[in-house]
Motif scaffolding. Structure first.
Motif, PDB file in Angstrom:
ATOM      1  N   ILE A  20       0.832  -1.209   0.000  1.00 19.60           N
ATOM      2  CA  ILE A  20       0.000   0.000   0.000  1.00 19.60           C
ATOM      3  C   ILE A  20       0.868   1.261   0.000  1.00 19.60           C
ATOM      4  CG2 ILE A  20      -1.634   1.325   1.385  1.00 19.60           C
ATOM      5  CD1 ILE A  20      -2.842  -1.483   2.182  1.00 19.60           C
ATOM      6  N   ILE A  21       1.887   1.301   0.848  1.00 22.64           N
ATOM      7  CA  ILE A  21       2.699   2.521   0.972  1.00 22.64           C
ATOM      8  C   ILE A  21       3.681   2.648  -0.195  1.00 22.64           C
ATOM      9  CG2 ILE A  21       4.424   3.695   2.388  1.00 22.64           C
ATOM     10  CD1 ILE A  21       2.950   2.321   4.836  1.00 22.64           C
ATOM     11  N   ALA A  22       4.545   1.661  -0.361  1.00 20.40           N
ATOM     12  CA  ALA A  22       5.561   1.743  -1.421  1.00 20.40           C
ATOM     13  C   ALA A  22       4.931   1.603  -2.800  1.00 20.40           C
ATOM     14  CB  ALA A  22       6.626   0.675  -1.214  1.00 20.40           C
ATOM     15  N   GLY A  23       3.924   0.748  -2.906  1.00 26.00           N
ATOM     16  CA  GLY A  23       3.269   0.568  -4.196  1.00 26.00           C
ATOM     17  C   GLY A  23       2.565   1.817  -4.678  1.00 26.00           C
ATOM     18  N   HIS A  24       1.997   2.558  -3.760  1.00 32.48           N
ATOM     19  CA  HIS A  24       1.345   3.805  -4.167  1.00 32.48           C
ATOM     20  C   HIS A  24       2.381   4.783  -4.714  1.00 32.48           C
ATOM     21  CE1 HIS A  24      -1.709   6.870  -4.348  1.00 32.48           C
ATOM     22  NE2 HIS A  24      -0.838   7.703  -3.805  1.00 32.48           N
ATOM     23  N   ARG A  25       3.502   4.861  -4.041  1.00 26.22           N
ATOM     24  CA  ARG A  25       4.557   5.791  -4.457  1.00 26.22           C
ATOM     25  C   ARG A  25       5.256   5.325  -5.731  1.00 26.22           C
ATOM     26  NH1 ARG A  25       8.123   5.142  -0.363  1.00 26.22           N
ATOM     27  NH2 ARG A  25       9.227   3.645  -1.620  1.00 26.22           N
ATOM     28  N   ASP A  26       5.633   4.050  -5.794  1.00 25.24           N
ATOM     29  CA  ASP A  26       6.477   3.556  -6.885  1.00 25.24           C
ATOM     30  C   ASP A  26       5.710   3.034  -8.091  1.00 25.24           C
ATOM     31  OD1 ASP A  26       8.612   4.150  -5.246  1.00 25.24           O
ATOM     32  OD2 ASP A  26       8.902   2.082  -4.577  1.00 25.24           O
ATOM     33  N   VAL A  27       4.441   2.675  -7.914  1.00 25.02           N
ATOM     34  CA  VAL A  27       3.679   2.084  -9.014  1.00 25.02           C
ATOM     35  C   VAL A  27       2.464   2.921  -9.387  1.00 25.02           C
ATOM     36  CG1 VAL A  27       2.396   0.039  -9.776  1.00 25.02           C
ATOM     37  CG2 VAL A  27       4.458  -0.241  -8.377  1.00 25.02           C
ATOM     38  N   VAL A  28       1.631   3.245  -8.424  1.00 21.94           N
ATOM     39  CA  VAL A  28       0.363   3.910  -8.726  1.00 21.94           C
ATOM     40  C   VAL A  28       0.581   5.330  -9.242  1.00 21.94           C
ATOM     41  CG1 VAL A  28      -1.837   4.712  -7.782  1.00 21.94           C
ATOM     42  CG2 VAL A  28      -0.961   2.470  -7.166  1.00 21.94           C
ATOM     43  N   ARG A  29       1.380   6.120  -8.562  1.00 20.02           N
ATOM     44  CA  ARG A  29       1.616   7.498  -9.028  1.00 20.02           C
ATOM     45  C   ARG A  29       2.173   7.538 -10.445  1.00 20.02           C
ATOM     46  NH1 ARG A  29       4.353  10.484  -3.844  1.00 20.02           N
ATOM     47  NH2 ARG A  29       2.568  10.342  -2.461  1.00 20.02           N
ATOM     48  N   PRO A  30       3.234   6.762 -10.755  1.00 21.71           N
ATOM     49  CA  PRO A  30       3.720   6.776 -12.142  1.00 21.71           C
ATOM     50  C   PRO A  30       2.684   6.257 -13.137  1.00 21.71           C
ATOM     51  CG  PRO A  30       5.388   5.856 -10.700  1.00 21.71           C
ATOM     52  CD  PRO A  30       4.136   6.023  -9.881  1.00 21.71           C
ATOM     53  N   LEU A  31       1.927   5.242 -12.733  1.00 20.68           N
ATOM     54  CA  LEU A  31       0.892   4.709 -13.614  1.00 20.68           C
ATOM     55  C   LEU A  31      -0.136   5.782 -13.952  1.00 20.68           C
ATOM     56  CD1 LEU A  31      -0.702   2.369 -14.996  1.00 20.68           C
ATOM     57  CD2 LEU A  31      -1.819   2.033 -12.779  1.00 20.68           C
ATOM     58  N   LEU A  32      -0.608   6.492 -12.950  1.00 23.94           N
ATOM     59  CA  LEU A  32      -1.655   7.487 -13.178  1.00 23.94           C
ATOM     60  C   LEU A  32      -1.159   8.701 -13.956  1.00 23.94           C
ATOM     61  CD1 LEU A  32      -3.578   7.342  -9.792  1.00 23.94           C
ATOM     62  CD2 LEU A  32      -4.148   6.244 -11.964  1.00 23.94           C
ATOM     63  N   SER A  33       0.146   8.929 -13.967  1.00 15.83           N
ATOM     64  CA  SER A  33       0.661  10.086 -14.695  1.00 15.83           C
ATOM     65  C   SER A  33       1.241   9.727 -16.061  1.00 15.83           C
ATOM     66  CB  SER A  33       1.719  10.808 -13.857  1.00 15.83           C
ATOM     67  OG  SER A  33       2.828   9.976 -13.649  1.00 15.83           O
ATOM     68  N   CYS A  34       1.165   8.450 -16.444  1.00 15.41           N
ATOM     69  CA  CYS A  34       1.749   8.048 -17.723  1.00 15.41           C
ATOM     70  C   CYS A  34       0.776   8.311 -18.879  1.00 15.41           C
ATOM     71  CB  CYS A  34       2.166   6.588 -17.693  1.00 15.41           C
ATOM     72  SG  CYS A  34       0.823   5.397 -17.852  1.00 15.41           S
ATOM     73  N   ALA A  35       1.254   8.094 -20.089  1.00 16.62           N
ATOM     74  CA  ALA A  35       0.486   8.401 -21.297  1.00 16.62           C
ATOM     75  C   ALA A  35      -0.449   7.268 -21.728  1.00 16.62           C
ATOM     76  CB  ALA A  35       1.445   8.729 -22.436  1.00 16.62           C
ATOM     77  N   LEU A  36      -0.541   6.224 -20.962  1.00 24.04           N
ATOM     78  CA  LEU A  36      -1.446   5.119 -21.277  1.00 24.04           C
ATOM     79  C   LEU A  36      -2.875   5.641 -21.366  1.00 24.04           C
ATOM     80  CD1 LEU A  36      -1.366   1.969 -21.520  1.00 24.04           C
ATOM     81  CD2 LEU A  36      -1.841   1.896 -19.078  1.00 24.04           C
ATOM     82  N   SER A  37      -3.683   5.078 -22.255  1.00 27.64           N
ATOM     83  CA  SER A  37      -5.065   5.556 -22.365  1.00 27.64           C
ATOM     84  C   SER A  37      -5.825   5.293 -21.061  1.00 27.64           C
ATOM     85  CB  SER A  37      -5.774   4.914 -23.550  1.00 27.64           C
ATOM     86  OG  SER A  37      -5.893   3.534 -23.364  1.00 27.64           O
ATOM     87  N   ASP A  38      -6.880   6.044 -20.873  1.00 24.29           N
ATOM     88  CA  ASP A  38      -7.561   6.100 -19.576  1.00 24.29           C
ATOM     89  C   ASP A  38      -8.151   4.765 -19.120  1.00 24.29           C
ATOM     90  OD1 ASP A  38      -7.983   7.827 -17.417  1.00 24.29           O
ATOM     91  OD2 ASP A  38     -10.097   8.052 -17.952  1.00 24.29           O
ATOM     92  N   GLU A  39      -8.775   4.000 -20.024  1.00 28.09           N
ATOM     93  CA  GLU A  39      -9.420   2.757 -19.598  1.00 28.09           C
ATOM     94  C   GLU A  39      -8.428   1.729 -19.054  1.00 28.09           C
ATOM     95  OE1 GLU A  39     -10.194   4.347 -22.455  1.00 28.09           O
ATOM     96  OE2 GLU A  39     -12.242   4.957 -21.980  1.00 28.09           O
ATOM     97  N   PRO A  40      -7.340   1.399 -19.785  1.00 28.21           N
ATOM     98  CA  PRO A  40      -6.389   0.444 -19.192  1.00 28.21           C
ATOM     99  C   PRO A  40      -5.723   0.986 -17.938  1.00 28.21           C
ATOM    100  CG  PRO A  40      -5.762   0.966 -21.459  1.00 28.21           C
ATOM    101  CD  PRO A  40      -7.006   1.727 -21.159  1.00 28.21           C
ATOM    102  N   LYS A  41      -5.496   2.286 -17.906  1.00 29.63           N
ATOM    103  CA  LYS A  41      -4.888   2.901 -16.728  1.00 29.63           C
ATOM    104  C   LYS A  41      -5.786   2.703 -15.504  1.00 29.63           C
ATOM    105  CE  LYS A  41      -3.213   7.001 -17.376  1.00 29.63           C
ATOM    106  NZ  LYS A  41      -2.986   8.457 -17.485  1.00 29.63           N
ATOM    107  N   ARG A  42      -7.084   2.933 -15.667  1.00 26.08           N
ATOM    108  CA  ARG A  42      -8.019   2.796 -14.537  1.00 26.08           C
ATOM    109  C   ARG A  42      -8.240   1.335 -14.165  1.00 26.08           C
ATOM    110  NH1 ARG A  42      -7.344   7.190 -11.816  1.00 26.08           N
ATOM    111  NH2 ARG A  42      -7.286   8.933 -13.251  1.00 26.08           N
ATOM    112  N   VAL A  43      -8.184   0.437 -15.142  1.00 28.59           N
ATOM    113  CA  VAL A  43      -8.291  -0.992 -14.823  1.00 28.59           C
ATOM    114  C   VAL A  43      -7.093  -1.416 -13.981  1.00 28.59           C
ATOM    115  CG1 VAL A  43      -8.219  -3.323 -15.795  1.00 28.59           C
ATOM    116  CG2 VAL A  43      -9.744  -1.607 -16.791  1.00 28.59           C
ATOM    117  N   LEU A  44      -5.896  -1.018 -14.382  1.00 31.54           N
ATOM    118  CA  LEU A  44      -4.707  -1.363 -13.607  1.00 31.54           C
ATOM    119  C   LEU A  44      -4.746  -0.743 -12.214  1.00 31.54           C
ATOM    120  CD1 LEU A  44      -2.018  -1.079 -16.401  1.00 31.54           C
ATOM    121  CD2 LEU A  44      -2.843  -3.169 -15.296  1.00 31.54           C
TER     122      LEU A  44
END
Length: 126
Positions: A20-44
């Motif tokens: 929850i803590i490290a994953g939010h910082r290292d995975v979720v934040r970069p995922l939400l700010s990347c150029a991936l289209s919105d639907e796959p981004k929100r599914v992930l």
């Protein structure tokens, strides 16, 4: 009380907190700010939250099994959680080795956190 299952549950809570803590910082934040289209981004993003819930509930189940004493369902449930964490470990190892990185065991080290829960839960189930 089953000390192995209690150790597995406490370790699993540590894994959940790390996720929850490290994953939010290292995975979720970069995922939400990347150029991936919105639907796959929100599914992930939703899948990340599902894993968070899964880890917390598994940890709670292990602690409950440890403190509740041996019932007829304790062994099978502990084996299920052990298999569950072993499968998570194997998934990370397969993905890591499939990429062909140098020093692959350290590139996605999540398996190092997941495998001890599987071993402790299996010891408590036996």
């Amino acid at each position: 009380m089953n000390g192995w299952l209690l150790a597995a549950g406490i370790t699993a809570f540590g894994v959940a907190a790390t996720h929850i803590i490290a994953g939010h910082r290292d995975v979720v934040r970069p995922l939400l700010s990347c150029a991936l289209s919105d639907e796959p981004k929100r599914v992930l993003h939703a899948v990340w939250h599902m894993v968070s819930v899964d880890l917390v509930l598994s940890a709670a189940a292990l602690v409950y099994l440890a403190l509740a004493g041996g019932t007829s369902a304790s062994g099978p449930m502990a084996w299920f959680v052990a298999a569950h964490f072993l499968a998570y470990s194997v998934a990370f190892l397969v993905v890591t080795f499939a990429v062909g990185w140098s020093k692959p065991l350290l590139r996605l080290p999540q398996w190092i956190l997941l495998l001890p829960v599987a071993v402790l839960a299996a010891a408590g189930a036996a």
